[in-house]
Design a protein around this motif. Structure first.
Motif, mmCIF file in Angstrom:
data_model
loop_
_atom_site.group_PDB
_atom_site.id
_atom_site.type_symbol
_atom_site.label_atom_id
_atom_site.label_comp_id
_atom_site.label_asym_id
_atom_site.label_seq_id
_atom_site.Cartn_x
_atom_site.Cartn_y
_atom_site.Cartn_z
ATOM 1 N N ASP A 43 0.835 -1.199 0.000
ATOM 2 C CA ASP A 43 0.000 0.000 0.000
ATOM 3 C C ASP A 43 0.872 1.253 0.000
ATOM 4 O O ASP A 43 2.047 1.217 0.396
ATOM 5 N N THR A 86 2.599 -4.892 3.879
ATOM 6 C CA THR A 86 1.327 -4.958 3.165
ATOM 7 C C THR A 86 1.463 -5.661 1.815
ATOM 8 O O THR A 86 0.458 -6.128 1.256
ATOM 9 N N ASP A 133 0.555 -8.905 2.959
ATOM 10 C CA ASP A 133 -0.888 -8.902 3.241
ATOM 11 C C ASP A 133 -1.685 -9.089 1.954
ATOM 12 O O ASP A 133 -2.687 -9.807 1.924
ATOM 13 N N ASN A 134 -1.253 -8.415 0.892
ATOM 14 C CA ASN A 134 -2.012 -8.389 -0.356
ATOM 15 C C ASN A 134 -1.679 -9.532 -1.314
ATOM 16 O O ASN A 134 -2.366 -9.711 -2.313
ATOM 17 N N ILE A 157 -10.061 -13.505 -2.104
ATOM 18 C CA ILE A 157 -9.774 -12.137 -1.679
ATOM 19 C C ILE A 157 -11.075 -11.389 -1.400
ATOM 20 O O ILE A 157 -12.050 -11.494 -2.145
ATOM 21 N N LYS A 185 -7.457 -5.895 -5.594
ATOM 22 C CA LYS A 185 -6.670 -4.754 -6.030
ATOM 23 C C LYS A 185 -7.305 -4.110 -7.260
ATOM 24 O O LYS A 185 -7.772 -4.794 -8.160
ATOM 25 N N GLY A 233 -5.033 -8.588 -2.995
ATOM 26 C CA GLY A 233 -5.809 -7.558 -2.327
ATOM 27 C C GLY A 233 -5.917 -7.795 -0.840
ATOM 28 O O GLY A 233 -5.222 -8.645 -0.268
ATOM 29 N N ALA A 234 -6.802 -7.039 -0.203
ATOM 30 C CA ALA A 234 -6.896 -7.014 1.253
ATOM 31 C C ALA A 234 -7.974 -7.960 1.771
ATOM 32 O O ALA A 234 -9.075 -8.025 1.221
ATOM 33 N N CYS A 238 -9.256 -10.149 8.284
ATOM 34 C CA CYS A 238 -8.105 -9.364 7.853
ATOM 35 C C CYS A 238 -7.158 -9.230 9.035
ATOM 36 O O CYS A 238 -7.563 -8.784 10.115
#
Length: 364
Positions: A20, A100, A103-104, A124, A128, A239-240, A284
């Motif tokens: 990020d 991150t 994370d992603n 996900i 993203k 993505g998150a 998350c």
């Protein structure tokens, strides 16, 4: 083995462009041309962790949370970060962080949490955006397969659970080679028509440079033609947060008790129990409360994260079960991801997970 080989392996799994905008993942301290003597894996870099690495004779510390987030005008040991910087430099220790971006990444932090919980069909939660581009090129028919393979090897053509994806259309290309050219086909000064294949494929934007390099190396033309278009499509492979399902539903209390035990939570905070059945789980790691609305829209029965603010609990009792398990607790198994990456690629390399609990929060 050089330290840079270790760094390269980590960044293939969790590319830095996936981080990020606020983040500072990557190499934090040190030089990577040195030989690696061993790697210590941690969630946070502290003085105690560095002392452990020194005692083990390791010159690499790999953490999830970056030690350095902001710029420094001086390093005088005023706080623990500056003391860690000084200690690492003095003892020739390389400090690397995958935050991150991990994370992603597919198979990253949130997938590890889902694995610990026992979720299936994990995908996900927030894909993203603006992270994909389309590449189009034109290749003589006889060489089309070789160019496609080069593009796929460079990372093109992955869509969901499918790979080697491309669109191909035959047609005719024309060109005239002028003086000074070395044409693959056709003669200097003459208009030439060649049967060609138009190849279209998709790539993550951060792989654009590597893909173009692979294309130019494989393409037979002296001046290959290619176009790159930005795409508005979301990228569901990165993505998150994630969402998945339990094989067997559980009661709220059964589920929360199991989570508390699995993550060794000193104090699990949650909203009101309403007797709902828990099967669809969104989560998350870390400070993930920003994904709560998305978890609700995706009809999750529970949302698990490391931190939730007081006011975020209001108004959601009938929407979703909220479970706050602590930042450190939610991400502690990140060390296992590092360990697996390194052990799989370098089975004889010395690597250990820290024995230091770096959680700054204590419970009575």
């Amino acid at each position: 083995m050089k330290i840079k080989e270790l760094v390269s392996a980590l960044e293939r799994f969790a590319p830095l462009p996936l981080q990020d905008g606020f983040d500072n993942a990557g190499l934090q301290i040190g030089l990577t041309d040195a030989e690696a003597t061993g790697a210590l894996l941690c969630l946070d870099v502290t003085e105690a962790v560095l002392d452990e690495a020194i005692a083990l004779g390791y010159n690499v510390v790999i953490s999830h949370h970056p030690l350095i987030f902001k710029g420094y005008k001086s390093i005088t040991g005023r706080d623990y970060v500056e003391r860690c910087i000084l200690k690492a430099i003095k003892n020739d220790i390389v400090v690397y962080a995958a935050h991150t971006n991990l994370d992603n990444a597919p198979g990253g932090v949130n997938f590890k949490i889902a694995e610990k919980i026992g979720l299936k069909n994990v995908r996900i939660l927030e894909a993203k955006e603006n992270a994909l581009v389309k590449l189009t090129t034109f290749v003589p028919t006889a060489q089309a397969e070789d160019v496609r393979k080069a593009l796929f090897d460079a990372g093109c053509g992955n869509i969901g659970n499918y790979d080697l994806c491309s669109y191909n259309m035959e047609g005719e290309g024309t060109f005239r080679a002028r003086e000074g050219a070395t044409p693959y086909c056709g003669a200097i000064g003459e208009l030439h028509t060649e049967r060609e294949v138009r190849i279209e494929t998709i790539i993550p934007a951060y792989k654009k440079a590597a893909t173009v390099k692979a294309l130019l190396a494989a393409h037979p033309y002296e001046e290959p033609v290619y176009d790159i278009y930005p795409l508005q499509n979301s990228w569901p492979q990165a993505g998150a947060g994630v969402i998945g399902e339990l094989e067997v539903p559980e009661t709220e209390l059964e589920f929360l008790k199991r989570i508390k035990k699995t993550f060794e939570v000193g104090c699990l905070r949650h909203n009101k129990l309403l007797g709902r059945e828990i099967q669809t789980v969104a989560l998350c790691g870390g400070a993930g409360a920003f994904l709560m609305p998305l978890a609700i829209r995706n009809r999750a029965d529970v949302f698990i994260t490391g931190e939730i603010k007081y006011h975020d609990y209001f108004g959601h009792d009938t929407d979703i079960l909220l479970a706050e398990i602590g930042h450190y607790e939610s991400e502690q198994y990140t060390k296992e991801i590092f360990y697996t990456i390194i052990r799989d690629l370098f089975p004889h390399f010395e690597v250990q997970m820290t024995k230091v609990n770096t959680n700054p929060i204590k419970y009575m």
